[in-house]
Design a protein around this motif. Structure first.
Motif, short mmCIF file in Angstrom:
data_model
loop_
_atom_site.label_atom_id
_atom_site.label_comp_id
_atom_site.label_asym_id
_atom_site.label_seq_id
_atom_site.Cartn_x
_atom_site.Cartn_y
_atom_site.Cartn_z
N ILE A 1 -4.93 7.09 -0.04
CA ILE A 1 -4.35 5.74 0.02
C ILE A 1 -4.57 5.04 -1.31
O ILE A 1 -5.68 5.06 -1.86
CB ILE A 1 -4.98 4.90 1.15
N VAL A 2 -3.52 4.43 -1.82
CA VAL A 2 -3.63 3.57 -2.99
C VAL A 2 -3.25 2.16 -2.55
O VAL A 2 -2.11 1.92 -2.13
CB VAL A 2 -2.72 4.04 -4.15
N ARG A 3 -4.22 1.26 -2.62
CA ARG A 3 -3.98 -0.10 -2.18
C ARG A 3 -3.16 -0.86 -3.22
O ARG A 3 -3.19 -0.57 -4.41
CB ARG A 3 -5.32 -0.82 -1.96
N ALA A 4 -2.45 -1.88 -2.74
CA ALA A 4 -1.62 -2.69 -3.63
C ALA A 4 -2.44 -3.30 -4.75
O ALA A 4 -1.95 -3.47 -5.87
CB ALA A 4 -0.91 -3.78 -2.83
N ALA A 5 -3.70 -3.62 -4.47
CA ALA A 5 -4.56 -4.26 -5.48
C ALA A 5 -5.23 -3.28 -6.43
O ALA A 5 -5.85 -3.69 -7.41
CB ALA A 5 -5.65 -5.08 -4.77
N ASP B 1 0.84 -1.20 0.00
CA ASP B 1 0.00 0.00 0.00
C ASP B 1 0.87 1.25 0.00
O ASP B 1 1.97 1.27 0.57
CB ASP B 1 -0.91 0.03 1.23
N THR B 2 0.36 2.31 -0.64
CA THR B 2 1.06 3.59 -0.69
C THR B 2 0.11 4.66 -0.17
O THR B 2 -1.09 4.59 -0.37
CB THR B 2 1.46 3.92 -2.14
N PHE B 3 0.68 5.67 0.52
CA PHE B 3 -0.18 6.73 1.05
C PHE B 3 0.47 8.10 0.84
O PHE B 3 1.67 8.23 0.64
CB PHE B 3 -0.47 6.51 2.55
N MET B 4 -0.39 9.12 0.84
CA MET B 4 0.05 10.50 0.73
C MET B 4 -0.71 11.33 1.76
O MET B 4 -1.94 11.24 1.85
CB MET B 4 -0.20 11.04 -0.68
N LEU B 5 -0.01 12.13 2.53
CA LEU B 5 -0.60 13.02 3.53
C LEU B 5 -0.41 14.45 3.06
O LEU B 5 0.72 14.87 2.76
CB LEU B 5 0.08 12.81 4.89
#
Length: 316
Positions: free
Chosen positions: A138-142, A67-71
């Motif tokens: 949030i961008v999930r791995a899937a 998972d990738t996230f940005m704040l």
């Protein structure tokens, strides 16, 4: 001549992003860290393991491997192994980083590997982007873009702690690529963002935005922009304001003045050259628009920027 490409590239270029990657986190056992608010953007991703991200005022989110996230300009938040672990301040833990890593728990066991970076922008124009971002993306791995973002996080993680030629340059470019992909993913999600970022996905409005950014020296009229969007003038004006938040010609003026402020601060064009480059037929017309938006004349702004640069260079 000012260089223009597309709205995303233009905005990020104008923001003069400064990237700091790491320290990254390797953790095992039970742990929780509380982070203070910060300006601009933090990006990160889980190379391995799972952890909770608890943003003040929002429901806790479980981040999983890939998972990738940005704040974006977030309030205080907590990263934790479990929801019932009492958090401790992150600042002193982060200050003890060695070779680009913070370690929590036994070194032999690594339950989690988190790669993070902070992207700071030029304060004069930071709101071009930060005003459009929610506190958390949030961008999930899937997800459709998840695999590509996971690869970028892996590349960033590999660069941290490695002493190699061009390391900071590679990290900076990877972080900016990650930021662009996160913005694309955010714009494509169900709850689309407002402002120019969301409008790019609208065929007609997006075409007008790209035309403006491709030729800012042109004296655009509402009629021309509406024709590019294949709409009547009234329909275009209403749709543009609905998606972007301001009328089309107001957006045009503010974007021109953002570029003008940047060019004056960097002292790369004379005022007559800048007037022509931003679509004004005379220096006086440009100066009037600049004063209305910025609050000072172009000459005053440039003088203040030069004084600020001298003070910075002298260490004051």
């Amino acid at each position: 001549m000012l260089g223009f490409r597309d709205p995303v590239a233009d905005a990020i270029g104008l923001l003069r992003p400064r990237t700091v990657i790491g320290p990254n986190l390797r953790a095992s056992g039970e742990w929780a860290l509380r982070f203070d608010p910060f300006l601009h953007v933090r990006v990160g991703g889980l190379v391995r393991g799972t952890c909770w991200l608890i943003l003040e005022g929002q429901e806790p989110v479980l981040l999983q491997e890939g998972d990738t996230f940005m704040l974006g300009n977030p309030p205080p938040y907590v990263l934790a192994s479990t929801l019932d672990t009492s958090p401790r301040p992150a600042a002193p833990v982060w200050a003890g980083a060695e070779d680009g890593f913070v370690r929590i728990g036994p070194e032999a066991v690594e339950d989690l590997y988190l790669c993070v970076g902070h992207i700071a922008f030029d304060d004069r124009n930071a709101t071009l982007l930060t005003d459009l971002l929610p506190p958390l993306v949030i961008v999930r791995a899937a997800d459709p873009q998840g695999g590509r973002l996971g690869q970028l996080i892996d590349l960033l993680a590999t660069e941290v702690g490695v002493v190699a030629a061009g390391g900071p340059l590679v990290q900076n470019h990877l972080a900016q690529i990650l930021l662009v992909h996160m913005l694309r993913a955010h714009a494509a999600q169900t709850h689309r963002p407002t402002g120019w970022l969301g409008a790019l996905n609208e065929d007609g409005i997006g075409a007008a935005l790209r035309a403006v950014h491709a030729d800012l020296a042109h004296s655009w009229t509402l009629k021309e922009l509406a024709e590019i969007s294949h709409m009547s003038r009234s329909a275009f004006a209403e749709a543009f304001k609905s998606h972007v938040g301001v009328p089309p010609l107001e957006y045009l003026i503010h974007w021109r003045m953002s570029l003008a402020r940047d060019a004056l601060a960097r002292d790369i064009l004379s005022i007559p050259e800048l007037a022509r480059a931003t679509g004004y037929r005379s220096e006086s017309a440009f100066s009037t628009a600049f004063r209305r938006v910025v609050g000072s004349s172009p000459a005053q702004f440039r003088h203040q920027a030069r004084q600020s640069s001298r003070s910075t260079a002298n260490g004051h």
